[in-house]
Design an enzyme around this catalytic site. Structure first.
Site, PDB file in Angstrom:
ATOM      1  CB  CYS A 223      -0.896   0.024   1.233  1.00 18.50           C
ATOM      2  SG  CYS A 223      -2.064  -1.355   1.325  1.00 18.50           S
ATOM      3  N   GLY A 224       0.282   2.377  -0.232  1.00 17.97           N
ATOM      4  CA  GLY A 224       1.020   3.635  -0.226  1.00 17.97           C
ATOM      5  C   GLY A 224       0.483   4.571   0.838  1.00 17.97           C
TER       6      GLY A 224
END
Length: 301
Positions: A2-3
């Site tokens: 994820c970011g």
């Protein structure tokens, strides 16, 4: 994978540009999280005695006007609200608990994304660009903001399962990684009165911090305890009414980068998300150390 992205403004003159500065940061994390995205923005505070709630409908075309009229009649107090896509931001001169009870009775399908005096959480399924445009991120104002782009690994791709998660007043958390003991912790926290809406492990981390703060911990103390009680790999960014914090687990295998200038503090999973910020070429840039807390907070009003 994820970011995570976050932007905390030290210079109040930049607050009118917060959304404009943040939008390219969120979109730069598309490759790390293409299935859903969201953000928590802080600003537009309500006065003491009022509470602000972000509500989201699970269907398009929800009749917010009728709901707000019914809610005002049920509560018998002043309220203000505005719609943003399939969400509504409600400001009401009442305690939070009766507002939640009334909403549960009048509109059980509506989700409460956040509550407090400052926070607004907006999120949903789709690419970060779509989420940004849906909610008008570029035009938003505020003091600080954290966001997340998700590639689901722990639970289903839903609006409710996207980040940020909030389980306490003006508190939210975004997470890159996975927790191995979230099921046991969820059961323990439920017994302590913490309520959960999803099966997502990140919501358990947010609930854990809420519980620690309820026990009287400072944010730093709560994060200290999280290193002892949360098993797994994680980089967390935590938003509060007065600031934000970043912490990585003791192994620190999930990436993170921090940058600070006289005007702002920014963080991201990758440097490319910081490259659009003004003055980034002169910023102090570093990788946060394992099991180390980084907290920036302004004094309470």
């Amino acid at each position: 994978m994820c970011g995570i992205v976050g932007l905390y403004l030290k210079n109040p003159q930049l607050e009118s540009q917060l959304g404009q500065l943040f939008e390219p940061m969120l979109q730069a994390m598309t490759d790390r999280g293409p299935d859903s995205a969201g953000f928590a923005i802080y600003g537009d505070e309500v006065a003491d005695g009022w509470v602000k709630l972000t509500l989201q409908a699970t269907t398009e075309g929800f009749d917010w006007t009728t709901l707000m009229g019914e809610l005002e009649g049920r509560l018998g107090c002043s309220l203000d609200w505005f719609q943003n896509a399939n969400a509504a931001v409600l400001k009401v001169n009442a305690e939070e608990a009766p507002v939640r009870l009334a909403l549960a009775e009048l509109a059980p399908s509506v989700r409460i994304m956040s509550a407090g005096q400052s926070i607004e959480i907006l999120k949903g399924m789709g690419l970060p660009q779509e989420i940004s445009q849906r909610f008008g991120l570029a035009g938003m104002k505020g003091s600080h903001i954290i966001g997340h782009t998700r590639m689901a690994t722990e639970s289903a791709v839903t609006m409710e399962g996207s980040h940020p998660f909030s389980t306490g007043a003006d508190l939210c958390l975004v997470h890159n990684g996975s927790l191995s003991n979230h099921f046991r912790l969820r059961q323990e926290l439920k017994r302590e009165g913490i309520h959960f809406e999803t099966d997502n492990d990140t919501e358990v981390a947010a609930g854990y911090l809420t519980w620690r703060l309820q026990q009287g911990d400072s944010l730093k103390e709560a994060l200290d305890h999280s290193l002892e009680d949360l098993d797994g790999f994680f980089t967390f960014a935590i938003g509060t009414r007065n600031g934000f914090a970043v912490i990585r687990d003791p192994i620190a295998c999930k990436p993170a980068i921090l940058a600070e200038t006289d005007d702002y503090v920014a963080m991201a999973s990758e440097y490319q998300a910081l490259s659009s910020l003004p003055g980034i070429e002169h910023a102090r840039v570093w990788e946060p150390a394992p099991a180390t807390m980084y907290i920036w907070e302004r004094e309470s009003a």
